[in-house]
Structure formats: C-alpha cells, structure tokens
Design an enzyme around this catalytic site. Structure first.
Site, mmCIF file in Angstrom:
data_model
loop_
_atom_site.group_PDB
_atom_site.id
_atom_site.type_symbol
_atom_site.label_atom_id
_atom_site.label_comp_id
_atom_site.label_asym_id
_atom_site.label_seq_id
_atom_site.Cartn_x
_atom_site.Cartn_y
_atom_site.Cartn_z
ATOM 1 N N ASP A 95 0.861 -1.176 0.000
ATOM 2 C CA ASP A 95 0.000 0.000 0.000
ATOM 3 C C ASP A 95 0.901 1.231 0.000
ATOM 4 O OD1 ASP A 95 -3.261 0.283 0.982
ATOM 5 O OD2 ASP A 95 -2.010 2.065 0.813
ATOM 6 N N THR A 112 -12.733 -3.363 -9.394
ATOM 7 C CA THR A 112 -13.813 -3.310 -10.385
ATOM 8 C C THR A 112 -13.424 -2.304 -11.454
ATOM 9 O OG1 THR A 112 -15.369 -3.787 -8.637
ATOM 10 C CG2 THR A 112 -16.276 -2.861 -10.661
ATOM 11 N N LEU A 117 -17.430 -9.203 -3.132
ATOM 12 C CA LEU A 117 -17.453 -9.156 -1.664
ATOM 13 C C LEU A 117 -18.429 -8.091 -1.197
ATOM 14 C CD1 LEU A 117 -13.562 -9.155 -1.079
ATOM 15 C CD2 LEU A 117 -15.091 -11.138 -1.373
ATOM 16 N N CYS A 142 -19.608 0.857 -4.010
ATOM 17 C CA CYS A 142 -19.698 0.026 -5.223
ATOM 18 C C CYS A 142 -20.901 0.317 -6.095
ATOM 19 C CB CYS A 142 -19.669 -1.442 -4.813
ATOM 20 S SG CYS A 142 -18.071 -1.872 -4.123
ATOM 21 N N LYS A 177 -21.125 3.740 -7.884
ATOM 22 C CA LYS A 177 -20.003 3.932 -8.810
ATOM 23 C C LYS A 177 -20.101 2.949 -9.965
ATOM 24 C CE LYS A 177 -16.315 1.648 -7.118
ATOM 25 N NZ LYS A 177 -16.108 0.544 -8.072
ATOM 26 N N LYS A 231 -24.700 0.884 5.380
ATOM 27 C CA LYS A 231 -25.532 -0.276 5.716
ATOM 28 C C LYS A 231 -25.044 -0.803 7.048
ATOM 29 C CE LYS A 231 -22.772 -3.929 3.664
ATOM 30 N NZ LYS A 231 -22.788 -5.192 2.930
HETATM 31 C C1 UDX Z 1 -11.941 -0.272 -4.220
HETATM 32 C C2 UDX Z 1 -13.293 -0.070 -4.816
HETATM 33 O O1 UDX Z 1 -14.142 0.403 -3.783
HETATM 34 C C3 UDX Z 1 -13.819 -1.366 -5.331
HETATM 35 O O2 UDX Z 1 -15.032 -1.144 -6.037
HETATM 36 C C4 UDX Z 1 -12.844 -1.944 -6.263
HETATM 37 O O3 UDX Z 1 -13.351 -3.210 -6.693
HETATM 38 C C5 UDX Z 1 -11.501 -2.126 -5.558
HETATM 39 O O4 UDX Z 1 -11.049 -0.872 -5.099
HETATM 40 P P1 UDX Z 1 -11.627 -0.673 -1.752
HETATM 41 O O5 UDX Z 1 -10.783 -1.717 -1.157
HETATM 42 O O6 UDX Z 1 -12.880 -0.237 -1.070
HETATM 43 O O7 UDX Z 1 -12.055 -1.156 -3.149
HETATM 44 O O8 UDX Z 1 -10.696 0.610 -2.033
HETATM 45 P P2 UDX Z 1 -10.095 1.492 -0.880
HETATM 46 O O9 UDX Z 1 -10.743 1.177 0.406
HETATM 47 O O10 UDX Z 1 -10.099 2.870 -1.446
HETATM 48 O O11 UDX Z 1 -8.586 0.936 -0.787
HETATM 49 C C6 UDX Z 1 -7.699 1.155 -1.825
HETATM 50 C C7 UDX Z 1 -6.289 1.022 -1.187
HETATM 51 O O12 UDX Z 1 -5.318 1.117 -2.216
HETATM 52 C C8 UDX Z 1 -6.022 2.136 -0.188
HETATM 53 O O13 UDX Z 1 -5.533 1.578 1.006
HETATM 54 C C9 UDX Z 1 -4.967 2.994 -0.883
HETATM 55 O O14 UDX Z 1 -4.040 3.566 0.027
HETATM 56 C C10 UDX Z 1 -4.274 1.960 -1.779
HETATM 57 N N1 UDX Z 1 -3.646 2.538 -2.955
HETATM 58 C C11 UDX Z 1 -4.335 3.406 -3.768
HETATM 59 C C12 UDX Z 1 -2.313 2.177 -3.253
HETATM 60 O O15 UDX Z 1 -1.702 1.412 -2.517
HETATM 61 N N2 UDX Z 1 -1.714 2.704 -4.357
HETATM 62 C C13 UDX Z 1 -2.377 3.594 -5.178
HETATM 63 O O16 UDX Z 1 -1.783 4.072 -6.153
HETATM 64 C C14 UDX Z 1 -3.731 3.946 -4.874
HETATM 65 C C1 UDX Z 2 -22.101 -4.817 -3.155
HETATM 66 C C2 UDX Z 2 -22.401 -6.175 -3.786
HETATM 67 O O1 UDX Z 2 -23.381 -6.852 -3.005
HETATM 68 C C3 UDX Z 2 -21.127 -7.013 -3.849
HETATM 69 O O2 UDX Z 2 -21.385 -8.235 -4.495
HETATM 70 C C4 UDX Z 2 -20.067 -6.230 -4.626
HETATM 71 O O3 UDX Z 2 -18.853 -6.951 -4.677
HETATM 72 C C5 UDX Z 2 -19.812 -4.900 -3.987
HETATM 73 O O4 UDX Z 2 -21.042 -4.149 -3.879
HETATM 74 P P1 UDX Z 2 -21.793 -3.799 -0.763
HETATM 75 O O5 UDX Z 2 -21.877 -2.502 -1.491
HETATM 76 O O6 UDX Z 2 -20.698 -4.020 0.209
HETATM 77 O O7 UDX Z 2 -21.699 -5.030 -1.846
HETATM 78 O O8 UDX Z 2 -23.130 -3.985 0.078
HETATM 79 P P2 UDX Z 2 -24.595 -4.587 -0.215
HETATM 80 O O9 UDX Z 2 -24.883 -5.509 0.872
HETATM 81 O O10 UDX Z 2 -24.702 -5.062 -1.595
HETATM 82 O O11 UDX Z 2 -25.533 -3.282 -0.045
HETATM 83 C C6 UDX Z 2 -25.368 -2.224 -0.944
HETATM 84 C C7 UDX Z 2 -26.404 -1.166 -0.602
HETATM 85 O O12 UDX Z 2 -27.717 -1.634 -0.933
HETATM 86 C C8 UDX Z 2 -26.449 -0.793 0.874
HETATM 87 O O13 UDX Z 2 -26.645 0.610 0.990
HETATM 88 C C9 UDX Z 2 -27.680 -1.535 1.402
HETATM 89 O O14 UDX Z 2 -28.279 -0.878 2.498
HETATM 90 C C10 UDX Z 2 -28.583 -1.499 0.181
HETATM 91 N N1 UDX Z 2 -29.560 -2.584 0.118
HETATM 92 C C11 UDX Z 2 -29.120 -3.873 0.001
HETATM 93 C C12 UDX Z 2 -30.912 -2.277 0.137
HETATM 94 O O15 UDX Z 2 -31.294 -1.106 0.259
HETATM 95 N N2 UDX Z 2 -31.824 -3.282 0.036
HETATM 96 C C13 UDX Z 2 -31.439 -4.588 -0.076
HETATM 97 O O16 UDX Z 2 -32.301 -5.463 -0.143
HETATM 98 C C14 UDX Z 2 -30.055 -4.898 -0.084
#
Ligand code: UDX
Ligand code: UDX
Length: 471
Positions: A34, A124, A156, A283, A286, A343
């Site tokens: 990271d 993604t 996930l 997710c 976006k 959530k």
């Molecule tokens: C993100 C998106 O939310 C998800 O939809 C996608 O599938 C994967 O990337 P997430 O793990 O939630 O997932 O991202 P985030 O929590 O922002 O973590 C990204 C990490 O990458 C951070 O810890 C950041 O410091 C690190 N990073 C970012 C690097 O190490 N190098 C970089 O150049 C940019």
């Molecule tokens: C989602 C997808 O489920 C997962 O497969 C993908 O990899 C990443 O994006 P996440 O965003 O972590 O996962 O949460 P999820 O449980 O899907 O809920 C997403 C949003 O939908 C939340 O704000 C939740 O409150 C809302 N939701 C979910 C509803 O309003 N109604 C539902 O029945 C289910």
C-alpha cells in the site's frame, strides 16, 4: 494442495486487505502493498484499519507468517508470481471510473517485472481495462512473453467480505491465456478442490469438500462485464422494490408482504428486495455509473441504468418528506439519527444514504444527534460535530428529548430497541424508519407514531405522551 503461490496484493483497502488475508488463509505466501505508510504501519503493528467480521482473527493468524505488509511495490512484484491490483477505482466526474490509481500502479509494476508474471485485475474496472494495462506495460518496454493479464472480479459485500471470499457463489477468471488461467486455478484450488474446508479452523459457510467453490473461466471482457452487470442487476432489484414501495404506500399495501410474496418465486428470490433509503456504498453507485458510461462509449443507450440511479436518488427525498410530514416543520426540531454507515455491520460511510438525509435535514434547520456503532469516526471526518450536528455515545442518548427518532442504517441493534425506555427519553414518541426494522403494530403497542417505507400511512399513536411523562 499443490505448491503455494507467491502473491502480491496491491491496495490494502476493503478489497485488497480481505483478499490478502484470505489468500494466506488458503495456504499462499502474500505480500500486501500500500502507498499509505500510516496504513502499512498500523497493519504491521497489529492494527485492523477496517471493520470486517473475522478480519482481526485472520490478521492475527497470518500476520508475519502467510502475509506481510510493505510500501515497497517493486520488491513485492519481483518476489511474486501473481500480482493482484486492488486499488480504488472511484467514480470520476463523467461517471467513468477513475483508473488513474490503476495506471499508476501498473507503471510501477512494469519496473518490477523480470520474469513471467500474472497481473490480475481484482478492482472493479470497466471492460477493456485489460487492453489498457497491456498497452501501458508495452510502453514501459515489458516483453509480452513476460506477462499475462487476468480479470478476477471481487463479489465481496462489506461486513461479510471474508465469508463471501471463502465461500463464494462463484469465482470468475477472465483470460484467454491457458498459462495464466492455470496460475489462477492453482491459487483457488484449495476452494475449488474443497480441501480447505476440511482444515481444522477453516472458516465455516455454504461451501464444503462435497460442495466446493465453482470457478468460471471466460474472456477478460466477459469477466469485466459479469462484475458490472451483476452489481447493476442487484441495484436494479433494490430500485425496483423501492419504486413498488412508493406505489404500495399510495394504495395502503405493505411492501414487506409484497417483497415476501415476490421472493417466494424461485426465479426472483427473497434477497435484495428490502425497501428503504436506497442503496449506497463504494460500489453500487459507482458501478452503475461506470457501466452506463461504458455502454455510452460503445454507442449503447442503456436507459435502464439511468432509471436505476434516478429512483435511488428520489428515495432519499421520499424519506425526507416523510420526516417533514411527521413533524410539519423542521427548523429547530431535535432529531435523533440512528445510523451513519451505508448499511449495517460496516464502518464505511462512502455514499451513505444516511449522511445524505442528515445533510438535507441540517439544511432545513433541524438539529441532529447521530449515533452509529462503527461509522462515527469516519462520519466526523466529513461531517464534524457542531451546535447543529451532534454525536452521541449510544442510541438512547441520541434520542434524549428528540422530537422524532429516525432509523437510517439497518444495524441489528436498531431493530431491537427497548421501546419502553425509548418512549421515556424522547420528547415526542415519533419514529420514522427508513429501513422497516419494525412491525407497525409493535410500535403502536408502545405508543409510538410510526412512519416507514411502503406501508399504509395510518400508524398514528392515538395521542402524544401524557404531559407528566414528557421529560
Ligand atoms: C476499491 C473499490 O471500492 C472497489 O469497487 C474496487 O473493486 C476495488 O477498489 P476498496 O478496497 O474499497 O475497493 O478501495 P479502498 O478502500 O479505497 O482501498 C484502496 C487502497 O489502495 C487504499 O488503502 C490505498 O491507500 C491503496 N492505494 C491506492 C495504493 O496502494 N496505491 C495507489 O496508487 C492507490
Ligand atoms: C455490493 C455487492 O453486493 C457485492 O457483491 C459487490 O462486490 C460490492 O457491492 P456492498 O456494497 O458491500 O456489496 O453492500 P450490499 O450488501 O450489496 O448493499 C449495498 C447497498 O444496498 C447498501 O446501501 C444496502 O443498504 C442497500 N440494500 C441492500 C438495500 O437497500 N436493500 C437490499 O435489499 C439490499
């Protein structure tokens, strides 16, 4: 299990950190990279930077054994056979995914390639990103025989990410290279062969030796589309049930019964039919926007995706109007906001509907006192405490002397409130529930006026509390 694979995971966020500890859990050697030094320091000192069930246990089990943390990307690439890219792909202004972090990381990877590597898109990304990664590596002079690029999207859900990884509905591998597919199959073999599930201390879930994880190999483009289309379809289910909820309310029907009746159809299924404030998180918003942008780039007018977003945006206004209709005026009113995370069971507040509703209420002059079991620290970074925006240590303190209590996040503890105690601390017994955590009759029985989503409006308490009970 065949020989452990040396794996580098770049990005230790909600996706990368979970992938790193889970790869270690199934027997591989992992280096998690990271560029956030503070985060790497926290991880090396035993800290857990994100809120995920079972993550602390797996970090404890594998830190400095199966997984190590570093900021040195070049060294990690040199030492690894498979390089997983799990950095953020946030939404850009046009709706397109911002791939600048991915490109930055690919440029750094190029410098570390001296023998064959499999480069894996875990983040993604829009379709054809694998082509762009190839071009960037070529521009950096990397010999095409020294790498293959694979799409391996994550499915996930935050809060259940470890379980979703260890007991996946499916593993998708997108590549036309037999060699690269072979490396990914070796990596996931403990799950697809089922041997992991028989190990002592294995994470329990739906998969087993008899019912191992399934792996689908397809083209990179198909794998990238599977991810976007799956998330867009789940978002569609949520927007659909929210639109039906608004109709249900108009005809005094009950959306919870409607969703139950729909979900009993095996072709529909009961999941992702919970009406409420609409979807949030890092997710769905976006990915729906990115999928729409991708379609536009290829001349496809994917109107349905615009509708999904429109309904989702409207749902927050629908809830705001419920609060207004319950209180008549908002200026100076004291509102208890139960929930800040997007959530339940997560500390993540990215694109949280709860925060969007709270901002609307503050703009209307209300005074908000919020409580969330895990999301408060992150919320305070974007919405600092003030005279109008307060934070409480527990839900009953948040509800003290409140004109109304709003349920904004589906935390389990908000569905099991001591309603006698709540009635005693509030100024007026009014609950506006954006997540339908209660049966209306239960609230009526405890003397509350109860407003929720997609249910008949008539759940009004006969009268307010006797004056003697007003605190
Ligand atoms: C993100 C998106 O939310 C998800 O939809 C996608 O599938 C994967 O990337 P997430 O793990 O939630 O997932 O991202 P985030 O929590 O922002 O973590 C990204 C990490 O990458 C951070 O810890 C950041 O410091 C690190 N990073 C970012 C690097 O190490 N190098 C970089 O150049 C940019
Ligand atoms: C989602 C997808 O489920 C997962 O497969 C993908 O990899 C990443 O994006 P996440 O965003 O972590 O996962 O949460 P999820 O449980 O899907 O809920 C997403 C949003 O939908 C939340 O704000 C939740 O409150 C809302 N939701 C979910 C509803 O309003 N109604 C539902 O029945 C289910």
């Amino acid at each position: 299990m065949s020989k452990p694979v040396s794996i580098c995971v770049i990005g230790s966020g909600y996706v990368g950190l979970v992938a790193a500890v889970c790869f270690a859990e199934i027997g591989h050697r992992v280096i998690c990279v990271d560029n956030d030094e503070a985060r790497v320091k926290t991880l090396n000192e035993g800290g857990v930077p994100i809120f995920e069930d079972q993550l602390p246990e797996l970090l404890e089990r594998h830190r400095d054994k199966g997984v190590e943390f570093t900021t040195n990307l070049g060294q990690a690439v040199e030492a690894s056979e498979a390089i997983f890219i799990a950095v953020g792909t946030p939404q850009g202004d046009t709706g397109a995914a911002d791939l600048s972090y991915v490109e930055a990381v690919v440029s750094e990877i190029a410098r570390g390639i001296s023998d064959y590597k499999v480069i894996v898109e875990k983040s993604t990304v829009p379709v054809y990103t694998n082509e762009w990664i190839r071009r960037v590596l070529h521009r950096h002079g990397v010999d095409p025989k020294d790498f293959d690029i694979v799409s391996n999207p994550e499915f996930l859900r935050e809060g259940t990410a470890i379980k979703d990884f260890m007991h996946p509905d499916r593993i998708v591998v997108g590549t036309t290279s037999e060699r690269a597919a072979g490396v990914l199959q070796r990596i996931y073999e403990p799950l697809t062969g089922g041997s992991y599930y028989e190990q002592p201390g294995a994470m329990k879930g739906a998969c087993s030796k008899e019912n191992p994880a399934k792996l689908l190999v397809t083209s990179a483009q198909s794998a990238e589309i599977i991810k976007h289309a799956s998330n867009a379809f789940l978002a569609l289910k949520i927007s659909f049930i929210n639109a039906v909820a608004n109709l249900a309310e108009a005809v005094d029907a009950d959306i919870e019964d409607i969703a139950a009746g729909m979900g009993m159809d095996s072709r529909i299924g009961p999941k992702f039919l919970r009406a409420g404030l609409g979807y949030g998180g890092s997710c769905f918003p976006k990915d729906v926007a990115a999928f729409h942008w991708v379609a536009q780039q290829h001349g496809i007018d994917f109107q349905l995706l615009r509708e999904i977003r429109k309904i989702n945006e409207t749902q927050k206004d629908v809830f705001f109007n419920k609060v207004l209709s319950a209180l008549w005026t908002l200026r100076g009113k004291k509102l208890a906001a139960l929930g800040l995370a997007f959530k339940g069971n997560t500390d993540d507040i990215r694109e949280s509907p709860a925060l969007e509703v709270i901002r609307k209420l503050l703009d209307a002059g209300a005074i908000v006192t919020a409580y969330d079991p895990a999301g408060m620290d992150r919320a305070k970074e974007v919405l600092p405490g003030s005279a109008k925006m307060r934070y409480a240590d527990d839900l009953y303190s948040a509800a003290a002397d409140a004109d109304a209590v709003l349920i904004l996040t589906d935390w389990k503890e908000f569905g099991t409130i001591d309603l006698v105690k709540l009635n005693r601390v509030v100024k007026f017994p009014i609950v506006v529930d954006g997540r339908n955590l209660y049966k209306p009759q239960t609230m009526l029985d405890h003397g509350f006026t109860y407003v929720s989503v997609g249910r008949p409006a008539g759940y009004q308490a006969q009268q307010g509390k006797p004056r003697s009970m007003v605190s």
